[in-house]
Scaffold this motif. Sequence first.
Motif, PDB file in Angstrom:
ATOM      1  N   PRO A   1      14.386  54.429 -63.314  1.00  0.00           N
ATOM      2  CA  PRO A   1      13.276  53.996 -64.158  1.00  0.00           C
ATOM      3  C   PRO A   1      12.171  53.337 -63.336  1.00  0.00           C
ATOM      4  O   PRO A   1      12.455  52.579 -62.402  1.00  0.00           O
ATOM      5  CB  PRO A   1      13.926  52.977 -65.108  1.00  0.00           C
ATOM      6  CG  PRO A   1      15.368  53.346 -65.128  1.00  0.00           C
ATOM      7  CD  PRO A   1      15.675  53.848 -63.750  1.00  0.00           C
ATOM      8  N   TRP A   2      10.934  53.640 -63.664  1.00  0.00           N
ATOM      9  CA  TRP A   2       9.804  53.033 -62.970  1.00  0.00           C
ATOM     10  C   TRP A   2       9.669  51.574 -63.410  1.00  0.00           C
ATOM     11  O   TRP A   2       9.687  51.258 -64.598  1.00  0.00           O
ATOM     12  CB  TRP A   2       8.514  53.792 -63.277  1.00  0.00           C
ATOM     13  CG  TRP A   2       7.333  53.268 -62.530  1.00  0.00           C
ATOM     14  CD1 TRP A   2       6.402  52.383 -62.974  1.00  0.00           C
ATOM     15  CD2 TRP A   2       6.973  53.569 -61.183  1.00  0.00           C
ATOM     16  NE1 TRP A   2       5.482  52.119 -62.001  1.00  0.00           N
ATOM     17  CE2 TRP A   2       5.804  52.835 -60.876  1.00  0.00           C
ATOM     18  CE3 TRP A   2       7.526  54.391 -60.195  1.00  0.00           C
ATOM     19  CZ2 TRP A   2       5.179  52.900 -59.641  1.00  0.00           C
ATOM     20  CZ3 TRP A   2       6.900  54.460 -58.962  1.00  0.00           C
ATOM     21  CH2 TRP A   2       5.742  53.732 -58.695  1.00  0.00           C
ATOM     22  N   ASP A   3       9.557  50.658 -62.460  1.00  0.00           N
ATOM     23  CA  ASP A   3       9.482  49.226 -62.752  1.00  0.00           C
ATOM     24  C   ASP A   3       8.052  48.871 -63.166  1.00  0.00           C
ATOM     25  O   ASP A   3       7.325  48.180 -62.470  1.00  0.00           O
ATOM     26  CB  ASP A   3       9.909  48.426 -61.526  1.00  0.00           C
ATOM     27  CG  ASP A   3      10.041  46.938 -61.820  1.00  0.00           C
ATOM     28  OD1 ASP A   3       9.968  46.554 -63.014  1.00  0.00           O
ATOM     29  OD2 ASP A   3      10.178  46.152 -60.858  1.00  0.00           O
ATOM     30  N   TYR A   4       7.664  49.349 -64.342  1.00  0.00           N
ATOM     31  CA  TYR A   4       6.272  49.221 -64.778  1.00  0.00           C
ATOM     32  C   TYR A   4       5.872  47.784 -65.073  1.00  0.00           C
ATOM     33  O   TYR A   4       4.699  47.415 -64.959  1.00  0.00           O
ATOM     34  CB  TYR A   4       6.026  50.087 -66.015  1.00  0.00           C
ATOM     35  CG  TYR A   4       6.808  49.678 -67.245  1.00  0.00           C
ATOM     36  CD1 TYR A   4       6.227  48.916 -68.247  1.00  0.00           C
ATOM     37  CD2 TYR A   4       8.130  50.076 -67.419  1.00  0.00           C
ATOM     38  CE1 TYR A   4       6.930  48.554 -69.365  1.00  0.00           C
ATOM     39  CE2 TYR A   4       8.839  49.726 -68.539  1.00  0.00           C
ATOM     40  CZ  TYR A   4       8.248  48.959 -69.516  1.00  0.00           C
ATOM     41  OH  TYR A   4       8.972  48.596 -70.636  1.00  0.00           O
ATOM     42  N   LYS A   5       6.844  46.940 -65.435  1.00  0.00           N
ATOM     43  CA  LYS A   5       6.498  45.561 -65.783  1.00  0.00           C
ATOM     44  C   LYS A   5       6.019  44.773 -64.572  1.00  0.00           C
ATOM     45  O   LYS A   5       5.236  43.829 -64.705  1.00  0.00           O
ATOM     46  CB  LYS A   5       7.700  44.862 -66.419  1.00  0.00           C
ATOM     47  CG  LYS A   5       8.059  45.410 -67.791  1.00  0.00           C
ATOM     48  CD  LYS A   5       9.190  44.629 -68.431  1.00  0.00           C
ATOM     49  CE  LYS A   5       9.504  45.175 -69.819  1.00  0.00           C
ATOM     50  NZ  LYS A   5      10.610  44.441 -70.472  1.00  0.00           N
ATOM     51  N   HIS A   6       6.494  45.160 -63.386  1.00  0.00           N
ATOM     52  CA  HIS A   6       6.085  44.457 -62.169  1.00  0.00           C
ATOM     53  C   HIS A   6       5.101  45.266 -61.328  1.00  0.00           C
ATOM     54  O   HIS A   6       4.207  44.705 -60.702  1.00  0.00           O
ATOM     55  CB  HIS A   6       7.321  44.108 -61.317  1.00  0.00           C
ATOM     56  CG  HIS A   6       8.268  43.172 -61.995  1.00  0.00           C
ATOM     57  ND1 HIS A   6       9.396  43.608 -62.656  1.00  0.00           N
ATOM     58  CD2 HIS A   6       8.253  41.828 -62.125  1.00  0.00           C
ATOM     59  CE1 HIS A   6      10.039  42.569 -63.161  1.00  0.00           C
ATOM     60  NE2 HIS A   6       9.370  41.479 -62.852  1.00  0.00           N
ATOM     61  N   LYS A   7       5.240  46.576 -61.340  1.00  0.00           N
ATOM     62  CA  LYS A   7       4.400  47.408 -60.483  1.00  0.00           C
ATOM     63  C   LYS A   7       3.139  47.915 -61.164  1.00  0.00           C
ATOM     64  O   LYS A   7       2.179  48.280 -60.495  1.00  0.00           O
ATOM     65  CB  LYS A   7       5.205  48.626 -59.996  1.00  0.00           C
ATOM     66  CG  LYS A   7       6.356  48.286 -59.070  1.00  0.00           C
ATOM     67  CD  LYS A   7       7.054  49.565 -58.631  1.00  0.00           C
ATOM     68  CE  LYS A   7       8.199  49.287 -57.682  1.00  0.00           C
ATOM     69  NZ  LYS A   7       8.892  50.540 -57.275  1.00  0.00           N
ATOM     70  N   GLY A   8       3.131  47.958 -62.526  1.00  0.00           N
ATOM     71  CA  GLY A   8       2.030  48.628 -63.197  1.00  0.00           C
ATOM     72  C   GLY A   8       2.121  50.124 -62.931  1.00  0.00           C
ATOM     73  O   GLY A   8       3.180  50.638 -62.561  1.00  0.00           O
ATOM     74  N   PHE A   9       0.998  50.815 -63.087  1.00  0.00           N
ATOM     75  CA  PHE A   9       1.001  52.255 -62.835  1.00  0.00           C
ATOM     76  C   PHE A   9      -0.429  52.714 -62.620  1.00  0.00           C
ATOM     77  O   PHE A   9      -1.238  52.707 -63.541  1.00  0.00           O
ATOM     78  CB  PHE A   9       1.628  53.013 -64.019  1.00  0.00           C
ATOM     79  CG  PHE A   9       1.958  54.447 -63.720  1.00  0.00           C
ATOM     80  CD1 PHE A   9       3.131  54.769 -63.066  1.00  0.00           C
ATOM     81  CD2 PHE A   9       1.100  55.471 -64.093  1.00  0.00           C
ATOM     82  CE1 PHE A   9       3.455  56.097 -62.791  1.00  0.00           C
ATOM     83  CE2 PHE A   9       1.405  56.791 -63.833  1.00  0.00           C
ATOM     84  CZ  PHE A   9       2.594  57.106 -63.171  1.00  0.00           C
ATOM     85  N   ASN A  10      -0.763  53.098 -61.374  1.00  0.00           N
ATOM     86  CA  ASN A  10      -2.116  53.541 -61.062  1.00  0.00           C
ATOM     87  C   ASN A  10      -2.110  54.993 -60.577  1.00  0.00           C
ATOM     88  O   ASN A  10      -1.089  55.674 -60.628  1.00  0.00           O
ATOM     89  CB  ASN A  10      -2.756  52.612 -60.010  1.00  0.00           C
ATOM     90  CG  ASN A  10      -1.912  52.511 -58.746  1.00  0.00           C
ATOM     91  OD1 ASN A  10      -1.330  53.498 -58.296  1.00  0.00           O
ATOM     92  ND2 ASN A  10      -1.836  51.310 -58.174  1.00  0.00           N
TER      93      ASN A  10
END
Length: 292
Positions: free
Chosen positions: A46-55
């Motif tokens: 799973p992508w750690d979107y809560k910490h990394k965001g997504f650009n």
Amino acid sequence: MPGSMSKLGGLAVGLLAPARSGALSNQIRGVVHRSVLRLPSDHPEPWDYKHKGFNYIDGLKDDTQKHLHQNSKLIVIEGNIGSGKTTLAKQLADQLGFVHLPEFRMDDILIDRYGNDLRNYYSKFPARYRLPDISMFYKNPSGELSAAMQDRIFNCRFDQYLNALAHILNTGQGVVLERTPHSDFVFANAMRDKNYIGHEYFKHYYFVRKNALPQLHFWPHLVVYLNTPTSKCLENIKRRGNTDEIATVDERYLKTIEESYKDSLREYRNHSKILAYDWTKPGDTDAVVEVN
């Protein structure tokens, strides 16, 4: 919105339900119990979107569609006040391996992450700048802040729905959500019927709703509606023992919600699969899982 929302703009065509008017109108069934879900060995973490965001750069490295699988679904539990939604939602999420997002409550924004309660500082500023919680509404449902509370609840349901979509798209994990901004109008109708909110705000509410909902793009894969008689809902509410809630949420209020849900389900039916259950006596969660 925070970075957790950013993946909503990417390729999310796999298993969520788009509007019927879009090019992708066919939904895919096949939700399974978490014990029998089989993912390929190369399934991405799973992508750690809560910490990394997504650009944009992240998009080159992490493909949204690769995260999606047969359980990448959004399931919504709907029903009247006191119908037993939360119990079923928790059990269903546990059996399917989904995340459970409880129904939004004003405490979610009135208490910050450090535990500070905004209501403790209400004496320091005028009443019209306060954000009422549901307890304040029950104590004074005809007060001028009832419209402000309903307005904020709709906006927060909208944000919560986006968070549910973002979680699915970033991780592939399904979500069980209690109520959505799509069905929020059932409460506005009940509040207007009891004259808790005025006609002008009621018109404003539907104007905002009409312009906001098309921005969500994705509808739930499945809506589970618990058809609980108002008499049973009243019994459950009385069992909770909140005298202010008992005085405000009477049979007329619940009947208006019940009737409004008929319109809500007709709207859902254009986009989502619907399972309606007689919940006079709470049923078996296993039966709900098997139908999916």
